[in-house]
Design a protein around this motif. Sequence first.
Motif, PDB file in Angstrom:
ATOM      1  N   ASP A  33       7.301  16.753  19.275  1.00  0.00           N
ATOM      2  CA  ASP A  33       7.706  17.222  20.609  1.00  0.00           C
ATOM      3  C   ASP A  33       7.083  18.575  20.915  1.00  0.00           C
ATOM      4  O   ASP A  33       6.565  18.799  22.000  1.00  0.00           O
ATOM      5  CB  ASP A  33       9.235  17.338  20.706  1.00  0.00           C
ATOM      6  N   GLN A  37       4.325  19.449  23.818  1.00  0.00           N
ATOM      7  CA  GLN A  37       4.547  20.537  24.781  1.00  0.00           C
ATOM      8  C   GLN A  37       3.376  21.518  24.744  1.00  0.00           C
ATOM      9  O   GLN A  37       2.907  21.973  25.781  1.00  0.00           O
ATOM     10  CB  GLN A  37       5.864  21.263  24.484  1.00  0.00           C
ATOM     11  N   ARG A  40       0.413  19.883  26.455  1.00  0.00           N
ATOM     12  CA  ARG A  40       0.628  19.882  27.913  1.00  0.00           C
ATOM     13  C   ARG A  40       0.346  21.246  28.502  1.00  0.00           C
ATOM     14  O   ARG A  40      -0.304  21.367  29.539  1.00  0.00           O
ATOM     15  CB  ARG A  40       2.062  19.466  28.242  1.00  0.00           C
ATOM     16  N   THR A  41       0.828  22.284  27.818  1.00  0.00           N
ATOM     17  CA  THR A  41       0.609  23.656  28.287  1.00  0.00           C
ATOM     18  C   THR A  41      -0.879  23.990  28.302  1.00  0.00           C
ATOM     19  O   THR A  41      -1.390  24.554  29.272  1.00  0.00           O
ATOM     20  CB  THR A  41       1.382  24.655  27.403  1.00  0.00           C
TER      21      THR A  41
END
Length: 154
Positions: A33, A37, A40-41
Motif C-alpha cells: 500500500d 501511494q 502514485r505520488t
Amino acid sequence: MSFNDLERGTYAQSSSPGGPTASRAGAGLAQSDEERQYKRTVQELSRKVFQINASVANIRQLVGQLGTSRDTARLRQDIHNKMEASRELVKATSAELKSLSEFQTNTSEAKRRARRLEQQKLTADFQKVLEQFQNIQRVSAEVTREFVDRAKHA
C-alpha cells in the motif's frame, strides 16, 4: 524518471523486487500500500512537471506575439491567466515534492537509495522547468514594460 519514461508509461510498469511472503503477509500488504501511494505520488509529480513544461511552451509562444499585429488585450489577458495557473501549479508541485521525503522512512536501505535518486531526478526536472518559467515571466514583463513605455510616448 524522465518525461520520456512518463510518456511511455515505463515507470508505471516497474515494480519493487520481491513481493510479500506468506510469513510477512501483513507487513508485505502495508509495504505494498505504501509503495502504491509512493508510485502514485511520483507519477502525479511527473505529470505536474510535464504540465508546467507544456504551459511554459504555450506562454512562450503567446509572449512571442506581444508587440506584433496579433498583440491584443485578449492575448495579454490569456498570458496573465496562464501565468497565474502555472504559478499555482508550481506552488502545489513544490509542496508535493517536499512531501516525497516522507516516503524515505520505514523502508530498506536499497529502496531508500532508489527513492532518493528518483526524488533527485524529479527535483532536477522541476528546477529546470521552474527556471524556464521564471525566464519567460521576465521576458513577458520586459516586453510589457516596453509596450507601456511606447504607449506613453505616443
